[in-house]
Design a protein around this motif. Structure first.
Motif, short mmCIF file in Angstrom:
data_model
loop_
_atom_site.label_atom_id
_atom_site.label_comp_id
_atom_site.label_asym_id
_atom_site.label_seq_id
_atom_site.Cartn_x
_atom_site.Cartn_y
_atom_site.Cartn_z
N ILE A 109 -7.11 -7.86 -3.89
CA ILE A 109 -8.29 -8.58 -3.39
C ILE A 109 -8.12 -10.08 -3.58
O ILE A 109 -8.46 -10.87 -2.70
CB ILE A 109 -9.56 -8.07 -4.10
CG1 ILE A 109 -9.87 -6.63 -3.65
CG2 ILE A 109 -10.75 -8.98 -3.82
CD1 ILE A 109 -10.97 -5.97 -4.43
N LEU A 110 -7.56 -10.49 -4.70
CA LEU A 110 -7.33 -11.90 -4.97
C LEU A 110 -6.36 -12.51 -3.96
O LEU A 110 -6.57 -13.62 -3.45
CB LEU A 110 -6.79 -12.08 -6.39
CG LEU A 110 -6.54 -13.50 -6.86
CD1 LEU A 110 -7.87 -14.23 -7.03
CD2 LEU A 110 -5.78 -13.48 -8.17
N GLU A 164 -5.76 -11.35 -0.90
CA GLU A 164 -6.42 -11.39 0.41
C GLU A 164 -7.41 -12.54 0.50
O GLU A 164 -7.52 -13.19 1.53
CB GLU A 164 -7.13 -10.06 0.70
CG GLU A 164 -6.18 -8.92 0.99
CD GLU A 164 -5.39 -9.12 2.26
OE1 GLU A 164 -5.92 -9.69 3.22
OE2 GLU A 164 -4.21 -8.72 2.27
N ALA A 165 -8.13 -12.80 -0.59
CA ALA A 165 -9.08 -13.93 -0.61
C ALA A 165 -8.34 -15.25 -0.50
O ALA A 165 -8.78 -16.17 0.19
CB ALA A 165 -9.92 -13.88 -1.87
N THR A 179 -7.15 -15.92 3.09
CA THR A 179 -8.17 -16.39 4.04
C THR A 179 -8.46 -17.88 3.85
O THR A 179 -8.78 -18.57 4.80
CB THR A 179 -9.48 -15.59 3.91
OG1 THR A 179 -9.97 -15.71 2.59
CG2 THR A 179 -9.26 -14.15 4.27
N ILE A 180 -8.32 -18.35 2.62
CA ILE A 180 -8.57 -19.77 2.34
C ILE A 180 -7.34 -20.61 2.69
O ILE A 180 -7.44 -21.65 3.32
CB ILE A 180 -8.95 -19.96 0.85
CG1 ILE A 180 -10.27 -19.24 0.56
CG2 ILE A 180 -9.04 -21.43 0.50
CD1 ILE A 180 -10.61 -19.18 -0.91
#
Length: 131
Positions: A82-83, A85-86, A89-90
């Protein structure tokens, strides 16, 4: 789980305690002494004021981190994915790389395993009360 025992010997900071067998059934087979690999005499960390021949009450010394190791490893792996993927996106990495997710998830899993290994208790039981 509490177990009664009698101190057999004290050497430095280590006390050998003979476990007193009681004829009671606790109803919790997962904490059975036979399944935990405890023989009649076990080593525990000595506390101040105990003497040879004294009866003591022992309690299991397993901490929360050791009890929930599998759940923490899975949570670390998922949070690593999740980290990543986040962060993707940034920050634009240019192209999608699935290997990066696995690398970060595996790294966090390895960190959790090392921390849980370093924090594991040295002795299976600890002395709660000396009677």
């Amino acid at each position: 789980m509490q177990v009664r025992g009698k101190v057999v010997s004290i050497t430095g900071n280590v006390a050998e305690v003979c476990i007193i067998r009681e004829n009671t059934v606790c109803g919790s087979c997962s904490t059975c002494l036979k399944k935990m690999g405890v023989r009649d005499i076990t080593k525990v960390a000595a506390v101040k004021g105990i003497q040879t021949g004294q009866e003591v009450v022992l309690r299991d010394n397993i901490n929360w981190l050791s009890k929930n190791r599998i759940m923490l490893v899975v949570a670390a792996f998922v949070s690593g994915i999740i980290l990543t993927e986040a962060a993707s996106t940034i920050i634009s990495f240019g192209s999608y790389r699935g290997g990066m997710d696995l690398l970060v998830g595996g790294s966090l899993t390895l960190i959790v395993l090392i921390v849980s290994w370093l924090r594991k208790p040295r002795y299976l039981f600890r002395i709660v009360k000396a009677g």
